[in-house]
Enzyme design. Structure first.
Site, PDB file in Angstrom:
ATOM      1  CD  GLU A  73      -2.979   0.984   2.256  1.00 20.40           C
ATOM      2  OE1 GLU A  73      -3.114  -0.124   2.792  1.00 20.40           O
ATOM      3  OE2 GLU A  73      -3.715   1.948   2.466  1.00 20.40           O
ATOM      4  CG  ASP A 131      11.637   8.647  -8.065  1.00 22.51           C
ATOM      5  OD1 ASP A 131      12.773   8.865  -7.586  1.00 22.51           O
ATOM      6  OD2 ASP A 131      10.724   8.111  -7.431  1.00 22.51           O
TER       7      ASP A 131
END
Lengths: 353, 362
Positions: free
Chosen positions: B23, B128
């Site tokens: 999550e 990223d």
């Protein structure tokens, strides 16, 4: 780096399913693959959406009180388009008010038009859809503003007016947020024009670009971007501003075939690029109040009934799931499922991170 | 049910959720399957209704770009259902049982550049790149993932944020607060990853943004005005001390000349002089011997081998769906994976053989 204008005319997509690095970048886009239609397809889509909605709403009315739908004048597909068109112009007004860049405006307009290829105004009124599409566009184009700042600057609008519809709008767009814009293609054309041998004077070029940009803005009112490529529309707008210059550009790119295609785009912009008259739209909106789907009107009898049914369904689903889980627990060997439980526990630990 | 709801319900039926695997801030990740084919997928369930500004920007960015990018070295997106990948480059780097050949490193870097070149060709900056965003499929294919910070290249004159890219992979211009930048920022990150593959440890592990500059300059020498014209005029420029330039050769003792040349061209201070992804693909490093390893020959972690075995078992009809999943890949920030891959260090191959092991931990 300067973005080149795609070669014209575009060839039909090759549905080989392979990602080939050889084909133009534009042809890999969701816009090319999923959001280009023929005029006939657009017409068929809208007509069948409209007919489906009329049938469903009539059914709901009849279920509530039999005979109540007989004197209701439902909207036609054409009337729906007029209403959406009016709200396209509202996006422009709001963008002026917020000083959003052109990219935000153009994106929001595309979202609004695409939304109504999947939904009808009788289910979802364009006012809030328009507000949501614009708010979503600020985020997808990297110009986010807070919802608070957004809604507090629009009269009679609460954050929930935007948030309630946001997922529906995103979903209707199939989460395909990237839009290839006509004004970008026009910018590319304009850069190319300055490179022509013996280019026109800077003032003339600037004037031509400004006029063409106005035509680009008009084209947003039409179906042009759902039918043609951005570069085709840009060339048409350039041609409306200065046909000779557009032709010179096409010759310099060996793309004279494009000049035929753009004629129909020019007609489309000239014919459909008008703002619908306020009286006509007001009348449509008045009738819409009577024929909109009662299931989507918060607080109505049908809305509450639908909600109750949805909750019942969800409850049943939860009960079924709980049942399955319990069964699985009872039946499984307590020593056999250790590994997966372990993985589950680790996965859940991460929630707090 | 209206058309959109119906289409959505139909789409949902195409997939089954097996179990939750992680999550993140904006999504819950499940491992699942495509009902028709049994193909393993990761399902990202986007959280709705908990952010005051509606759908989260990272979610929007990721979805927006993945819908557009279809390439063998970019993670495949099937409508918020992603292909499920067994591991990532960070886990591979940290798995001390694996030995990297120069040809393996070459293959990974080639795939990274190939995926990146595709993004850049589509005018998209990743912003990223780091080993744990380079996922590895069970067949060895490397895929760029996590587009939560990606964006279209801005037009000249439009500012972008400099608060992007994980610190160790962040180029000095961003550390100095540059608001106008381009593909060079991703290339710097690839340079850091390249170095990390050779060293098997992060190359420039700064402890703070300031320390990151120091660490960078200590490794590569403080840039002069000649190396990087104008850098002292950047918004957040601060002098961080004078460090001499040491040749890369002193640290990367085993690297070939071509490898060092490519590395040096990725880690060039002046962003405009940095090699582009496109140029990098034709760099002599990739055509010199040894050739990049074939995908099937690349080092694999135990979890990958386990996954491959499971695929084999499924083919043979022996489906064990409750088996422990492969190492988890969740949305960032993903400390879970850090923890797990951290545990792997020093545990060596025993993990593969000793199946009782997981039961003994916490």
């Amino acid at each position: 780096m300067i973005m080149a204008v795609e070669t014209l005319p575009s060839t039909p997509p090759q549905s080989d399913g392979q990602s080939s690095s050889k084909k133009p970048i534009y042809e890999g886009s969701t816009q090319f693959r999923n959001w280009r239609f023929s005029a006939a397809q657009l017409h068929a889509t809208r007509t069948s959406l409209n007919a489906g909605a009329v049938a469903a709403i009539r059914h709901t009315f009849e279920a509530n009180s039999p005979g109540s739908s007989s004197d209701i004048q439902f909207l036609t597909a054409e009337e729906e388009i007029l209403l959406v068109k009016l709200y396209v112009t509202k996006i422009t007004q709001l963008c002026g008010h917020f000083r959003f860049p052109e990219e935000v405006e153009a994106t929001a307009v595309s979202y609004l038009k695409r939304f109504y290829l999947k939904n009808t105004v009788m289910d979802w009124h364009p006012k809030n859809v328009m507000l949501t599409a614009l708010f979503l566009a600020t985020k997808t184009t990297n110009h986010p503003i807070s919802l608070e700042a957004y809604t507090s600057n629009i009269p009679r609008t609460a954050p929930s007016d935007v948030l309630d519809l946001e997922f529906l709008v995103a979903q209707s767009l199939a989460f395909e947020f990237a839009i290839w814009h006509v004004h970008r293609a026009l910018w590319g054309l304009w850069l190319d024009l300055q490179d022509l041998p013996d280019p026109p004077s800077t003032e003339k070029l600037q004037q031509c670009y400004d006029t063409a940009l106005q035509h680009v803005r008009t084209s947003r009112m039409t179906d042009a971007d759902l039918i043609y490529t951005p570069s085709q529309i840009a060339l048409a707008c350039m041609s409306l501003a200065d046909a000779d210059l557009a032709a010179r550009w096409a010759r310099s790119k060996d793309a004279e075939a494009a000049l035929d295609i753009i004629e129909s785009i020019k007609d489309l912009i000239k014919g459909d690029g008008t703002v619908p008259s306020v009286e006509v739209v007001r009348e449509i909106d008045r009738r819409l109040r009577l024929c909109k789907n009662p299931e989507k009107v918060v607080g109505s009898k049908a809305y509450l009934a639908k909600k109750e049914q949805d909750e019942k369904d969800a409850e049943m689903k939860r009960a079924k799931k709980a049942d399955l889980t319990r069964k699985a627990m009872e039946e499984s060997d307590p020593f056999g499922t250790e590994l997966s439980t372990e993985a589950q526990n680790i996965a859940e630990l991460d929630e707090d991170d | 049910m209206d058309a959109v709801e119906k289409a959505n319900a139909d789409r949902q039926r195409r997939w089954t959720k097996d179990r939750k695997v992680g999550e993140g801030t904006y999504a819950v990740v499940y491992q699942g399957r495509e009902a028709a084919t049994g193909r393993k997928v990761a399902i990202k369930k986007i959280k709705v209704g908990q952010f005051k500004d509606g759908l989260d920007m990272s979610a929007i960015r990721e979805v927006k770009y993945l819908r557009e990018l279809h390439h063998q070295n970019v993670i495949e997106n099937l409508n918020l259902v992603l292909e499920f990948l067994d591991t990532d480059l960070e886990m591979i780097i940290k798995d001390r049982t694996l030995v990297f050949l120069p040809a393996d490193i070459k293959a990974w870097i080639a795939m990274t550049f190939r995926g990146l070149e595709f993004c850049h060709r589509n005018f998209i900056l990743h912003r990223d790149l780091k080993p744990n965003n380079l996922l590895i499929a069970s067949d060895g294919q490397l895929k760029l993932a996590d587009f939560g910070l990606a964006r279209d290249m801005a037009d000249p004159g439009y500012k972008m944020t400099c608060q992007v890219i994980t610190r160790w992979y962040r180029p000095p211009e961003l550390l100095f607060g540059a608001r106008y930048y381009s593909t060079g920022v991703d290339i710097w990150s690839v340079g850091c990853i390249f170095a990390e593959l050779m060293l098997r440890t992060p190359y420039l592990p700064g402890e703070s943004d300031m320390d990151q500059l120091k660490t960078t300059f200590r490794a590569l020498g403080t840039p002069t005005e000649e190396d990087w014209p104008g850098h002292t005029k950047l918004p957040d420029y601060v002098p961080v001390g004078q460090f001499p330039k040491t040749p890369l050769r002193e640290l990367f003792t085993a690297a070939s000349g071509d490898a060092l040349n490519l590395l040096q061209r990725c880690l060039t201070y002046e962003p405009r002089k940095r090699i582009s992804a496109r140029e990098a693909l034709t760099h002599p490093y990739f055509t010199a011997l040894p050739y990049p390893s074939h995908l099937s020959k690349l080092p694999k972690t135990a979890s990958q081998i386990a996954a491959a075995t499971r695929v084999q078992e499924e083919v043979e009809g022996n489906v064990d769906q409750s088996a422990p999943g492969p190492a988890v890949r969740a949305a960032p920030p993903n400390r879970l994976k850090r923890k797990m891959s951290g545990d792997e260090i020093g545990r060596s191959v025993a993990r593969k053989l000793d199946f009782s092991q997981p039961a003994t931990q916490g």
